[in-house]
Write a protein that holds these residues in place. Structure first.
Motif: not given
Length: 54
Positions: A1-21
């Motif tokens: 099982m591969i687990r991701k613990y660390k983001e290289i560059r954590p996304p900003h909240i605005n990016e999540f909003c952009d993804i959902t248009d």
């Protein structure tokens, strides 16, 4: 099982909003994050020494 613990560059909240248009506002995203964390009782997996020795 591969687990991701660390983001290289954590996304900003605005990016999540952009993804959902911009279906969700930043306040809604933050509020949902709180709901999810409360549902998990703030118990999330923490990396251990073994994780980094692999």
């Amino acid at each position: 099982m591969i687990r991701k613990y660390k983001e290289i560059r954590p996304p900003h909240i605005n990016e999540f909003c952009d993804i959902t248009d911009n279906t969700y506002s930043t306040k809604e995203v933050v509020n949902m994050e709180i709901v999810v964390l409360k549902g998990l009782h703030f118990e999330m997996v923490n990396p251990t020494t073994k994780t980094f020795l692999r």
